[in-house]
Design a protein around this motif. Structure first.
Motif, PDB file in Angstrom:
ATOM      1  N   GLY A 595       0.798  -1.218   0.000  1.00 27.92           N
ATOM      2  CA  GLY A 595       0.000   0.000   0.000  1.00 27.92           C
ATOM      3  C   GLY A 595       0.837   1.279   0.000  1.00 27.92           C
ATOM      4  N   TRP A 596       2.140   1.114   0.258  1.00 28.82           N
ATOM      5  CA  TRP A 596       2.975   2.307   0.362  1.00 28.82           C
ATOM      6  C   TRP A 596       3.207   2.946  -0.989  1.00 28.82           C
ATOM      7  CZ3 TRP A 596       6.772  -0.826   3.786  1.00 28.82           C
ATOM      8  CH2 TRP A 596       6.336  -0.777   5.114  1.00 28.82           C
ATOM      9  N   GLU A 597       3.192   4.252  -0.985  1.00 33.34           N
ATOM     10  CA  GLU A 597       3.619   4.991  -2.168  1.00 33.34           C
ATOM     11  C   GLU A 597       5.142   5.043  -2.102  1.00 33.34           C
ATOM     12  OE1 GLU A 597       3.610   9.466  -3.875  1.00 33.34           O
ATOM     13  OE2 GLU A 597       2.094   8.955  -2.362  1.00 33.34           O
ATOM     14  N   VAL A 598       5.799   4.812  -3.229  1.00 31.75           N
ATOM     15  CA  VAL A 598       7.251   4.741  -3.222  1.00 31.75           C
ATOM     16  C   VAL A 598       7.826   5.991  -3.879  1.00 31.75           C
ATOM     17  CG1 VAL A 598       9.256   3.389  -3.894  1.00 31.75           C
ATOM     18  CG2 VAL A 598       7.075   2.254  -3.412  1.00 31.75           C
ATOM     19  N   SER A 599       8.821   6.558  -3.226  1.00 27.65           N
ATOM     20  CA  SER A 599       9.444   7.763  -3.769  1.00 27.65           C
ATOM     21  C   SER A 599      10.891   7.485  -4.133  1.00 27.65           C
ATOM     22  CB  SER A 599       9.387   8.882  -2.732  1.00 27.65           C
ATOM     23  OG  SER A 599      10.295   9.910  -3.116  1.00 27.65           O
ATOM     24  N   ASP A 600      11.277   7.944  -5.328  1.00 21.33           N
ATOM     25  CA  ASP A 600      12.674   7.806  -5.734  1.00 21.33           C
ATOM     26  C   ASP A 600      13.510   8.972  -5.236  1.00 21.33           C
ATOM     27  OD1 ASP A 600      12.585   5.345  -7.171  1.00 21.33           O
ATOM     28  OD2 ASP A 600      11.407   6.388  -8.703  1.00 21.33           O
ATOM     29  N   GLU A 601      12.819  10.000  -4.744  1.00 24.06           N
ATOM     30  CA  GLU A 601      13.522  11.203  -4.296  1.00 24.06           C
ATOM     31  C   GLU A 601      14.116  11.026  -2.911  1.00 24.06           C
ATOM     32  OE1 GLU A 601      13.447  13.528  -6.659  1.00 24.06           O
ATOM     33  OE2 GLU A 601      12.173  12.094  -7.729  1.00 24.06           O
ATOM     34  N   LEU A 602      13.418  10.262  -2.099  1.00 26.76           N
ATOM     35  CA  LEU A 602      13.796  10.187  -0.680  1.00 26.76           C
ATOM     36  C   LEU A 602      15.062   9.379  -0.456  1.00 26.76           C
ATOM     37  CD1 LEU A 602      10.338   9.538   1.035  1.00 26.76           C
ATOM     38  CD2 LEU A 602      11.697  11.644   1.115  1.00 26.76           C
ATOM     39  N   GLU A 603      15.849   9.837   0.483  1.00 27.26           N
ATOM     40  CA  GLU A 603      17.000   9.079   0.963  1.00 27.26           C
ATOM     41  C   GLU A 603      16.499   8.022   1.928  1.00 27.26           C
ATOM     42  OE1 GLU A 603      20.660   9.451   0.883  1.00 27.26           O
ATOM     43  OE2 GLU A 603      19.988  10.230  -1.069  1.00 27.26           O
ATOM     44  N   GLN A 604      17.240   6.946   2.047  1.00 26.50           N
ATOM     45  CA  GLN A 604      16.858   5.933   3.034  1.00 26.50           C
ATOM     46  C   GLN A 604      17.198   6.434   4.441  1.00 26.50           C
ATOM     47  OE1 GLN A 604      19.086   2.180   3.144  1.00 26.50           O
ATOM     48  NE2 GLN A 604      17.133   1.171   3.531  1.00 26.50           N
ATOM     49  N   PRO A 605      16.212   6.478   5.332  1.00 24.18           N
ATOM     50  CA  PRO A 605      16.511   6.922   6.702  1.00 24.18           C
ATOM     51  C   PRO A 605      17.421   5.914   7.395  1.00 24.18           C
ATOM     52  CG  PRO A 605      14.132   6.700   6.342  1.00 24.18           C
ATOM     53  CD  PRO A 605      14.803   6.109   5.156  1.00 24.18           C
ATOM     54  N   GLU A 606      18.192   6.403   8.340  1.00 21.70           N
ATOM     55  CA  GLU A 606      19.108   5.563   9.103  1.00 21.70           C
ATOM     56  C   GLU A 606      18.384   4.412   9.800  1.00 21.70           C
ATOM     57  OE1 GLU A 606      22.297   5.621   9.300  1.00 21.70           O
ATOM     58  OE2 GLU A 606      22.803   4.568  11.153  1.00 21.70           O
ATOM     59  N   HIS A 607      17.240   4.733  10.400  1.00 21.41           N
ATOM     60  CA  HIS A 607      16.541   3.677  11.155  1.00 21.41           C
ATOM     61  C   HIS A 607      16.096   2.535  10.246  1.00 21.41           C
ATOM     62  CE1 HIS A 607      12.639   5.306   9.822  1.00 21.41           C
ATOM     63  NE2 HIS A 607      13.098   6.512  10.136  1.00 21.41           N
ATOM     64  N   GLU A 733      14.206  -3.880  24.174  1.00 24.15           N
ATOM     65  CA  GLU A 733      13.921  -3.753  25.605  1.00 24.15           C
ATOM     66  C   GLU A 733      13.778  -2.300  26.001  1.00 24.15           C
ATOM     67  OE1 GLU A 733      15.903  -5.869  28.769  1.00 24.15           O
ATOM     68  OE2 GLU A 733      16.496  -7.419  27.326  1.00 24.15           O
ATOM     69  N   ALA A 734      14.636  -1.468  25.446  1.00 24.74           N
ATOM     70  CA  ALA A 734      14.558  -0.043  25.769  1.00 24.74           C
ATOM     71  C   ALA A 734      13.227   0.534  25.312  1.00 24.74           C
ATOM     72  CB  ALA A 734      15.725   0.684  25.117  1.00 24.74           C
ATOM     73  N   ILE A 735      12.779   0.112  24.129  1.00 24.44           N
ATOM     74  CA  ILE A 735      11.498   0.604  23.614  1.00 24.44           C
ATOM     75  C   ILE A 735      10.357   0.129  24.508  1.00 24.44           C
ATOM     76  CG2 ILE A 735       9.878   0.431  21.681  1.00 24.44           C
ATOM     77  CD1 ILE A 735      12.490   0.284  19.887  1.00 24.44           C
ATOM     78  N   ALA A 736      10.456  -1.122  24.935  1.00 23.84           N
ATOM     79  CA  ALA A 736       9.442  -1.631  25.862  1.00 23.84           C
ATOM     80  C   ALA A 736       9.459  -0.799  27.142  1.00 23.84           C
ATOM     81  CB  ALA A 736       9.703  -3.094  26.166  1.00 23.84           C
ATOM     82  N   GLY A 737      10.677  -0.418  27.577  1.00 21.87           N
ATOM     83  CA  GLY A 737      10.799   0.416  28.773  1.00 21.87           C
ATOM     84  C   GLY A 737      10.107   1.751  28.589  1.00 21.87           C
ATOM     85  N   PHE A 768      21.824   1.881  17.586  1.00 22.93           N
ATOM     86  CA  PHE A 768      20.441   1.878  17.094  1.00 22.93           C
ATOM     87  C   PHE A 768      19.651   3.096  17.559  1.00 22.93           C
ATOM     88  CE2 PHE A 768      21.407  -2.740  16.943  1.00 22.93           C
ATOM     89  CZ  PHE A 768      21.213  -2.911  15.577  1.00 22.93           C
ATOM     90  N   ASP A 769      20.354   4.197  17.876  1.00 26.76           N
ATOM     91  CA  ASP A 769      19.675   5.389  18.366  1.00 26.76           C
ATOM     92  C   ASP A 769      18.513   5.825  17.480  1.00 26.76           C
ATOM     93  OD1 ASP A 769      21.179   5.557  20.571  1.00 26.76           O
ATOM     94  OD2 ASP A 769      22.353   7.319  19.974  1.00 26.76           O
ATOM     95  N   SER A 770      18.747   5.775  16.176  1.00 28.01           N
ATOM     96  CA  SER A 770      17.704   6.260  15.270  1.00 28.01           C
ATOM     97  C   SER A 770      16.440   5.399  15.366  1.00 28.01           C
ATOM     98  CB  SER A 770      18.228   6.283  13.829  1.00 28.01           C
ATOM     99  OG  SER A 770      18.680   4.995  13.459  1.00 28.01           O
ATOM    100  N   VAL A 771      16.653   4.107  15.598  1.00 27.98           N
ATOM    101  CA  VAL A 771      15.495   3.222  15.768  1.00 27.98           C
ATOM    102  C   VAL A 771      14.768   3.571  17.056  1.00 27.98           C
ATOM    103  CG1 VAL A 771      14.768   0.832  16.108  1.00 27.98           C
ATOM    104  CG2 VAL A 771      16.577   1.358  14.469  1.00 27.98           C
ATOM    105  N   LEU A 772      15.550   3.818  18.080  1.00 29.40           N
ATOM    106  CA  LEU A 772      14.982   4.162  19.377  1.00 29.40           C
ATOM    107  C   LEU A 772      14.165   5.450  19.282  1.00 29.40           C
ATOM    108  CD1 LEU A 772      15.055   2.993  22.213  1.00 29.40           C
ATOM    109  CD2 LEU A 772      17.104   4.344  22.680  1.00 29.40           C
ATOM    110  N   VAL A 773      14.706   6.408  18.576  1.00 31.65           N
ATOM    111  CA  VAL A 773      14.021   7.700  18.420  1.00 31.65           C
ATOM    112  C   VAL A 773      12.678   7.503  17.724  1.00 31.65           C
ATOM    113  CG1 VAL A 773      14.076   9.893  17.159  1.00 31.65           C
ATOM    114  CG2 VAL A 773      16.082   9.149  18.451  1.00 31.65           C
TER     115      VAL A 773
END
Length: 875
Positions: A595-607, A733-737, A768-773
């Motif tokens: 279902g996602w619209e795909v963009s060729d413009e966007l950079e891949q985010p770190e997370h 675990e941190a996310i669960a926290g 994995f800070d970006s994932v945590l954020v």
RNA sequence: GGGCGAUUAGCUCAGUUGGUUCAGAGCACUUGGUUUACACCCAAGGGGUCGGGGGUUCGACUCCCUCAUCGCCCA
């Protein structure tokens, strides 16, 4: 493309099964690849699909489909079994309902009816298996009575006869008076029954004294030819050398002595009826007693009984009791529990009966078959069945292979007019042999009569792994050389003797090699209350209805979720329901991605980059675990592994991390990588859920005509980076926290939070800070060196995480939590210290184990230090 | 009567050849949740002295003995 919001299994399953057939993917021909072969346990032509077949064939299909994905030349040979007794009984019943008796027909006429019946009903189960998704090579469909299989059976009979292993003998057999045939020991089911023990007195000949015997079968006294006592029994010393009179018929029979008699049982005095009891028969042999057969083949009393002639045996028992009372011979009647043998096929009481039968000598055949399993040349899964097998193989009796039926392979023995016989594969060969034997060249077929009986059905199915490849008549043909020995056999443990043991014997006897490398024994499918599924109880669901309701994939998953090898499984509709729910889960995950619209413009985010890197590693790890499960035939464990990987790792973690914000597009790179990941996931799912995996796989990307997931590849397992995996577990675990802190303080997800982290020695790495954020909806992460006062906190490994709540913090609650955590950690530490302070542990345990304990100590101590500081700060 | 197997959470069962926080999974249950794929869902949580007793070992759900209960096979 429009993706339906609900997955519709019925439509999808029919579509893909048809496609697979059109593409001929199920068919196998010998080639250079490694073969992977399974022969189906051929279902009876009389049967319809039941839950046992569902389980059994689901497992076979999983093994075959995975082998195919592994690049092997997979061949699953289907077929059916003619089931002599069961089929003949059904045909006789059908004819009877039409007013035709079997006796009114010639053998040929009867067989015509039987073939009609088989043609009409014989293929039902195989058709039903297609609904389940079974990827059998239908071109190879075999039947135990088709031409090749019949030739094979007859040839083996002749060969074994020529080797001296087949012989004709008069024996006490298990007679089924309803089917009017002998059945094997394995086909007799013993049931405990409440019956009566009758005490009957016999007059001592020439005296006015009596001797009393006890019997459960007073109607058999008409066939008595002796009365027996134990030679050590003081009570009966005076009887030695005397004779007694059998009541009612007044036959004079001897009193004999034999150690067999149990002095404790009954009166210690036993009547001997050699024609109608196996033990009596053996005693009769030892003492040269006369044998009087007082029963007809249909269980009625014969002329020899002298009285009650033509009366059924049970009616005779009823009638003889008052007769014995009247004659003054009945002493008393007691209630008594005993076990009575019933025919597995017709459920009538088995009658021990003397008759001439063909036997197969087992001793030579059993030896290599026993050794094969003992040495794990043939491996049983689970192993516990080795014991059962060993026990049975060590106590083998010769196999009675003739049956007094018409439906089956007629025994290739031809009698001459003088009663002698020749054994030959065909009538022509028999005639030639007869001419040679008699020296009479003028013999014709009219001088020969073929044995009326047929062979036991198992005498054809024991050849199945060989005969389906025509390996009996043509022992050196390409196919048998390529496909044999087969790889795995999947069957119920209830036919370990009937079938499995005998196939192993046939394998060594015919080809000097095992018929299959592994045997996977399934449990019996029972209902929720542990009862066997049966028609009479009406507790067996209709598999086809289940498939219509939950989808074949759902039912397959349901069957496996509760089926450890060899153990019985209690079936409940919540199981296929769970399977159906899992289908929906996968479908929805796919819908999200597509279902996602795909963009060729966007950079891949770190997370996203990190999450994909992690997931690929995780999947590799999980596939390695699955491979191990498969190697050990832990099929339900393998399913559970992919089940949790999809539900938890793929859907709840990977997709949640890479999911773009509402109505926002996703970057091309992430999108493609997610599709790649899903592609792999589907391939390892495919053996378990062939239909939905194919449907999604086809929709995932543009596919060429003729492509299919079922002929794709099982993913390779790459190097697994354990640091990455444990690092991600820490983030989870941190996310669960963070979620906990939000929940406890009513902080909605949409409000972002500021997170402060105090790293410990071996704590949270920060990779994995970006994932945590993203997952925690954080406005930022700040590293701190000291505890944050007045903040909610939690710990992962030796790192502490703080969320400043300002005035919102409930100090009491927070303190309580910290105290509890401290107490637990201290308790843990003391248990570790107890080990480490034990001199004998430190010196006795392996170094690695001690090192781990020391690491635990360090972690716990660090954590305790942090906790104590925080408690002080809060106070 | 002989043999085999089982006994782990409310239920069905894992526990890979004695060693990481090993007491687990699924279902069921409790609590919370209409977050923009999914209530056929998501998140969190409770619950077991591993049938009883004894032994071996630094260490036992795991190995040995014994008892109890249940099941299966054979006689």
């Amino acid at each position: 493309m429009e993706i339906p919001s609900k997955y519709n299994p019925v439509e999808v399953e029919d579509k893909w099964y048809k496609y697979w057939l059109e593409q001929n993917y199920f068919h196998s021909e010998p080639d250079d690849r490694e073969p992977y072969t399974i022969v189906i346990p051929p279902p009876n032509v009389t049967g319809v699909l039941h839950m046992g077949h569902m389980l059994n064939n689901t497992i076979q299909d999983i093994l075959v489909r995975r082998a195919r994905l592994l690049g092997k030349n997979a061949c699953w040979v289907p077929g059916t079994d003619h089931a002599s007794i069961a089929t003949e009984a059904k045909v006789v019943a059908k004819l009877k309902s039409e007013g035709i008796g079997k006796k009114d027909l010639t053998r040929d006429e009867f067989l015509k009816h039987a073939w009609d019946w088989t043609d009409k009903h014989g293929g039902i189960i195989l058709e039903q298996l297609k609904k389940l998704g079974a990827s059998c090579d239908w071109e190879r469909t075999s039947f135990t009575m088709d031409e090749i299989r019949s030739q094979s059976v007859v040839k083996v009979f002749v060969d074994l006869y020529n080797k001296g292993l087949v012989y004709r003998g008069v024996r006490m057999v298990n007679w089924d008076p309803a089917a009017k045939t002998a059945v094997s020991d394995e086909e007799v089911i013993h049931k405990e029954e409440q019956s009566k023990l009758y005490y009957v007195r016999y007059q001592i000949e020439g005296e006015d004294n009596y001797v009393t015997i006890a019997t459960t079968r007073p109607e058999t006294i008409l066939g008595d030819t002796a009365v027996c006592v134990n030679p050590n029994d003081e009570r009966f010393q005076h009887l030695k050398g005397k004779r007694v009179l059998v009541p009612l018929v007044e036959r004079s029979v001897p009193v004999i002595v034999d150690e067999y008699v149990d002095m404790e049982f009954g009166t210690g005095c036993l009547k001997i009826t050699p024609a109608h009891d196996i033990n009596d028969y053996e005693i009769g042999m030892r003492h040269n007693l006369e044998t009087i057969d007082t029963f007809n083949d249909d269980g009625t009393l014969s002329e020899k009984a002298q009285i009650l002639v033509g009366v059924d045996r049970f009616e005779a028992r009823k009638q003889i009791v008052p007769m014995l009372e009247k004659s003054g011979n009945m002493v008393k009647v007691e209630d008594y529990k005993n076990k009575v043998g019933y025919s597995e096929r017709t459920d009538v009481v088995i009658e021990p009966k003397l008759s001439a039968q063909w036997f197969l000598s087992m001793e030579k055949l059993a030896k290599p078959a026993l050794d094969a399993v003992e040495s794990d040349e043939v491996e049983f899964h689970p192993k516990k069945f080795k014991n059962l097998y060993r026990h049975w193989m060590g106590n083998l009796k010769d196999w009675c292979i003739s049956r007094q039926l018409w439906w089956g392979h007629q025994i290739p023995v031809y009698y001459l007019e003088d009663g002698s016989f020749v054994v030959a594969e065909t009538a022509e060969k028999a005639l030639a042999a007869a001419k040679e034997k008699t020296g009479n060249p003028n013999l014709t077929m009219d001088n020969l009569t073929q044995d009326e009986d047929v062979l036991d059905t198992w005498a054809s199915s024991w050849l199945w792994p060989i005969s389906v490849f025509d390996g009996v008549a043509k022992p050196d043909n390409n196919e048998i050389n390529y496909y044999y020995p087969t790889s795995d056999l999947v069957t119920g443990h209830d036919i370990i003797f009937f079938w499995v043991a005998r196939m192993i014997m046939a394998g060594y006897s015919e080809r000097d090699q095992y018929p299959f490398k592994n045997v996977y024994f399934t449990g019996m499918v029972r209902d929720k209350q542990g009862r066997k599924m049966s028609k009479s109880l009406g507790n067996s669901p209709d598999p086809i209805e289940l498939i219509e309701k939950y989808g074949a994939d759902g039912v397959r998953v349901g069957m496996l979720l509760c089926s450890p090898a060899g153990g019985d499984l209690l079936f409940d509709e919540s199981l296929p329901e769970q399977g159906r729910n899992f289908s929906a889960k996968i479908w929805n995950s796919f819908r999200l991605v597509r279902g996602w619209e795909v963009s060729d413009e966007l950079e891949q985010p770190e997370h996203s980059k990190l999450a994909i890197e992690w997931f690929n590693q995780k999947l590799s790890e999980q596939i390695a675990i699955m491979n191990d499960h498969f190697d050990k035939f832990r099929i339900s464990d393998a399913l559970m592994t992919i089940y949790t990987t999809i539900r938890d790792e793929f859907s709840s973690w990977l997709l949640e991390v890479v999911k773009p914000a509402y109505l926002q597009p996703i970057d091309r790179k992430t999108y493609e990588e997610v599709l790649d990941a899903l592609d792999k996931v589907l391939r390892v799912l495919h053996p378990f859920m062939p239909f939905i995996s194919e449907e999604i796989w086809q929709l995932l990307r543009e596919r060429q005509a003729g492509e299919s997931i079922m002929v794709s590849q099982w993913p390779e397992v790459g190097e697994v980076n354990q640091n990455l995996l444990t690092g991600f577990e820490a983030v989870k675990e941190a996310i669960a926290g963070i979620r906990n802190v939000r929940k406890n303080n009513n902080l909605p997800m949409k409000d972002s939070l500021e997170l402060k982290i105090q790293k410990g020695d071996k704590g949270y790495g920060g990779q994995f800070d970006s994932v945590l954020v993203k997952m925690g909806n954080l406005s930022g992460i700040e590293l701190v060196t000291e505890e944050v006062k007045g903040a909610a906190s939690f710990r992962v490994f030796s790192s502490s995480f703080f969320i400043d709540l300002g005035d919102l913090i409930d100090v009491e609650e927070e303190l309580k939590k910290l105290e509890e955590e401290l107490k637990y950690t201290q308790g843990f530490l003391s248990s570790v210290m107890k080990k480490l302070s034990n001199e004998r542990f430190v010196s006795g345990a392996p170094e690695a184990v001690v090192a781990k304990e020391k690491a635990k100590q360090a972690d716990a101590e660090a954590k305790i230090k942090v906790l104590k500081e925080q408690i002080v700060n809060l106070k």
